[in-house]
Design an enzyme around this catalytic site. Structure first.
Site, PDB file in Angstrom:
ATOM      1  N   LYS A 262      42.284  38.171  27.829  1.00  0.00           N
ATOM      2  CA  LYS A 262      43.607  38.351  28.452  1.00  0.00           C
ATOM      3  C   LYS A 262      44.324  37.014  28.479  1.00  0.00           C
ATOM      4  CE  LYS A 262      45.755  39.249  32.982  1.00  0.00           C
ATOM      5  NZ  LYS A 262      45.591  39.748  34.370  1.00  0.00           N
ATOM      6  N   ASP A 267      51.650  35.035  35.321  1.00  0.00           N
ATOM      7  CA  ASP A 267      51.754  36.386  35.871  1.00  0.00           C
ATOM      8  C   ASP A 267      52.476  36.331  37.212  1.00  0.00           C
ATOM      9  OD1 ASP A 267      51.480  38.980  36.726  1.00  0.00           O
ATOM     10  OD2 ASP A 267      49.309  38.848  37.105  1.00  0.00           O
ATOM     11  N   LYS A 274      54.746  39.119  42.894  1.00  0.00           N
ATOM     12  CA  LYS A 274      53.694  38.619  43.792  1.00  0.00           C
ATOM     13  C   LYS A 274      54.318  37.804  44.922  1.00  0.00           C
ATOM     14  CE  LYS A 274      49.974  38.132  40.359  1.00  0.00           C
ATOM     15  NZ  LYS A 274      49.025  39.059  40.995  1.00  0.00           N
ATOM     16  N   ARG A 348      45.584  44.857  32.082  1.00  0.00           N
ATOM     17  CA  ARG A 348      44.910  45.991  31.444  1.00  0.00           C
ATOM     18  C   ARG A 348      45.759  46.596  30.328  1.00  0.00           C
ATOM     19  NH1 ARG A 348      44.456  49.121  37.060  1.00  0.00           N
ATOM     20  NH2 ARG A 348      44.332  46.950  37.714  1.00  0.00           N
TER      21      ARG A 348
HETATM   22  N1  BES Z   1      46.075  38.405  37.332  1.00  0.00           N
HETATM   23  C1  BES Z   1      45.956  39.312  38.415  1.00  0.00           C
HETATM   24  C2  BES Z   1      44.560  39.330  39.041  1.00  0.00           C
HETATM   25  C3  BES Z   1      44.111  38.071  39.712  1.00  0.00           C
HETATM   26  C4  BES Z   1      44.248  37.927  41.073  1.00  0.00           C
HETATM   27  C5  BES Z   1      43.466  37.079  39.002  1.00  0.00           C
HETATM   28  C6  BES Z   1      43.794  36.783  41.694  1.00  0.00           C
HETATM   29  C7  BES Z   1      43.013  35.928  39.630  1.00  0.00           C
HETATM   30  C8  BES Z   1      43.172  35.790  40.979  1.00  0.00           C
HETATM   31  C9  BES Z   1      46.262  40.723  37.928  1.00  0.00           C
HETATM   32  O1  BES Z   1      47.199  40.813  36.915  1.00  0.00           O
HETATM   33  C10 BES Z   1      46.792  41.487  39.088  1.00  0.00           C
HETATM   34  O2  BES Z   1      47.841  41.143  39.558  1.00  0.00           O
HETATM   35  N2  BES Z   1      46.050  42.504  39.517  1.00  0.00           N
HETATM   36  C11 BES Z   1      46.447  43.290  40.610  1.00  0.00           C
HETATM   37  C12 BES Z   1      46.228  44.734  40.247  1.00  0.00           C
HETATM   38  C13 BES Z   1      46.877  45.708  41.179  1.00  0.00           C
HETATM   39  C14 BES Z   1      48.382  45.586  41.105  1.00  0.00           C
HETATM   40  C15 BES Z   1      46.444  47.090  40.819  1.00  0.00           C
HETATM   41  C16 BES Z   1      45.573  42.892  41.799  1.00  0.00           C
HETATM   42  O3  BES Z   1      44.421  42.540  41.613  1.00  0.00           O
HETATM   43  O4  BES Z   1      46.094  42.884  42.909  1.00  0.00           O
HETATM   44 ZN    ZN Z   2      47.418  39.191  35.712  1.00  0.00          ZN
HETATM   45 MN    MN Z   3      49.168  40.896  37.663  1.00  0.00          MN
END
Ligand code: BES
Ligand code: ZN
Ligand code: MN
Length: 494
Positions: A262, A267, A274, A348
């Protein structure tokens, strides 16, 4: 400049280096071994210091002596090795801790004494020296520019210096440097590392090591119908890229492995933005891609008997007028349609197109790795990766590869009951379910795109970065995973 590691056969206490590191087995006393020799050379203070610190060689104990000209090393650092049987993992750790200590005292050279009779010790020690010496100082100016840097490392062995041992040190240096490249890419700011520049780095690594590299730009991605990668990147001024790197062995290949990463160079969460707090950490959301680039460089040095493909999906997830939205439906490289629920579950989507692409190569195994879910960090903590597989026999291989590499990875289940949460009323599938089991539902979504191909998914969201140094890992980007994947590859190569 990275530290340059060489190999020497000598007595550690007669090795000229600013710092010499020696591992001490549990039960040590000043009556014998290295402690006795130090006491002889440096005087009674050694005994009182050992007594005061209660240093007996227990795991993680350490004690340090300044030699003030009485011995060739400027300082001697003793690290407790505990009482268990030692492996190359311990050697890597010993060397990394030594190099980190040496950095801390502004040394320019460090030597690590490798305990005898340990398989793969020389290579691991060289890796450890490079990993422990690592610092990311590119953006420091003026007073903050480091005036000292570790320039030389020595792996000190007891036996003869053989060609095999020298080659092992050289390989260890190259593997260490590859992992440091992953760290650099993670630590670099997102205004410098974006999909196009990440692809450029991958192409450069390919050129340097004689790997074939193909970069799919916007036009190529559109042409091939990689609509999910495109969707994630469409809110950014930086266009997405897919990078495909190939290592082919000189002789007949014993198999074909594909590693997917990935590569979210930033992000923000997109429209489902976020919170501001900690958002800067999402520059590291390309840790999986960085690992794949590092792995390919390491593979080029290792030259295994297997064909290895590295595939990275690079995009930037940003909110703007063109950004993808919750409710959007997109096709995919696989052909199926996906309903977008939460634009922050972008990884994903990028991986889905990459996995379908990897599957078309007909590999014997796909391993993807991604900073995919915060839920994985909640489940396993910040130092352990979660892995999933659609073949139970691969779980054992993965477990032993991780153990042999000294990286913490724990298997999580593909719980079929949770698949229902991905049902969509409007498209073939949606990409998120409810909150519970968030790491598992992410993995279940990915599983939809690998078909029958043996597959391992590694969620590195926790260990891909570190808030402080530990083990062989530095603060910031770690490259956690690369050593395990290398071990896995070596297992297939035989
Ligand atoms: N890149 C993030 C996940 C992440 C969080 C990596 C903290 C490293 C540290 C990912 O893209 C994300 O935002 N995932 C969400 C998914 C949710 C929206 C279903 C998450 O984990 O909150
Ligand atoms: Zn991410
Ligand atoms: Mn994300």
């Amino acid at each position: 400049m990275p530290i340059k590691v060489n190999l020497a056969s000598s007595d550690p206490l007669s090795t000229p280096a600013d710092v010499v590191v020696v591992g001490v087995p549990e039960g040590a006393s000043t009556g014998e071994g290295v402690l006795a020799r130090l006491a002889e050379a440096l005087g009674e203070s050694v005994k009182s210091q050992v007594k005061r610190d209660d240093f007996t060689g227990k795991k993680d104990q350490s004690i340090e002596f300044a030699t003030r000209g009485a011995l060739k090393p400027g300082r001697v650092l003793l690290l407790g090795m505990g009482s268990g049987r030692l492996t190359d993992v311990d050697c890597r750790l010993l060397a990394a801790k030594g190099a980190r200590f040496a950095n801390g005292v502004r040394a320019e050279s460090v030597a690590v004494a490798v305990p005898p009779g340990i398989e793969r010790a020389e290579r691991a020690a060289a890796e450890g020296l490079v990993l422990g010496a690592y610092r990311f100082t590119r953006y420091l100016t003026g007073d903050r520019v480091p005036k000292f840097g570790l320039a030389r490392g020595t792996v000190v062995i007891e036996g003869k210096v053989s060609k095999a041992a020298r080659d092992a040190v050289s390989l260890g240096q190259q593997v260490g440097e590859a992992i440091c490249l992953a760290r650099d890419l993670i630590n670099e700011p997102p205004n410098e590392v974006y999909p196009e520049s990440l692809a450029r780095v991958a192409a450069g690594v390919g050129k340097q090591h004689g790997l074939k590299v193909t970069v799919l730009d916007r036009a190529a991605l559109l042409k091939r119908g990689m609509k999910l990668i495109m969707a994630v990147g469409q809110g950014s001024a930086r266009e997405p890229r897919l990078v495909h790197m190939v290592y082919s062995p000189a002789g007949k290949a014993k198999g074909k492995l594909a590693f997917v990463g990935k590569g979210l160079t930033f992000d923000s969460g997109g429209l489902c933005i976020k919170p501001a707090q900690g958002m800067e950490e999402m520059k590291g959301d390309m840790g999986g891609a960085a690992n794949v680039i590092a792995l390919m460089a390491a593979v080029a040095a290792l030259k295994p008997n297997v064909e290895v493909h590295g595939i990275i999906g690079a995009a930037e997830n940003m909110p703007d007028g063109a950004a993808y939205r919750p409710g959007d439906i997109f096709g995919s490289f696989d052909g199926r349609t996906v309903e977008i629920i939460n634009t922050d579950a972008e990884g994903r989507l990028v991986l889905a197109d990459c996995l379908a692409y990897a599957r078309a190569l007909k590999p014997d195994l796909i391993v993807d790795n991604a900073t995919l879910t915060g839920a994985c960090v909640v489940a396993l903590g910040p130092t352990v990766s979660g892995f999933f597989t659609n073949r139970e026999e691969l779980a054992e291989r993965m477990r032993s590869a991780a153990k042999a590499a000294g990286e913490s990875m724990w298997q999580l289940p593909l719980v079929d009951e949770l698949r229902e949460g991905l049902k969509s009323d409007w498209a073939d599938i949606k990409h998120t379910a409810d909150r519970w089991g968030g790491t598992i539902t992410a993995a279940l979504f990915l599983r939809e795109f690998v078909g029958d191909v043996p597959w391992i998914h590694v969620d590195i969201a926790g260990p891909s970065t570190a808030s402080k140094p530990y083990g062989v890992f530095s603060k910031g980007g770690t490259g956690h995973g690369v050593l395990t994947y290398l071990r896995l590859i070596e297992g297939f190569s035989g």
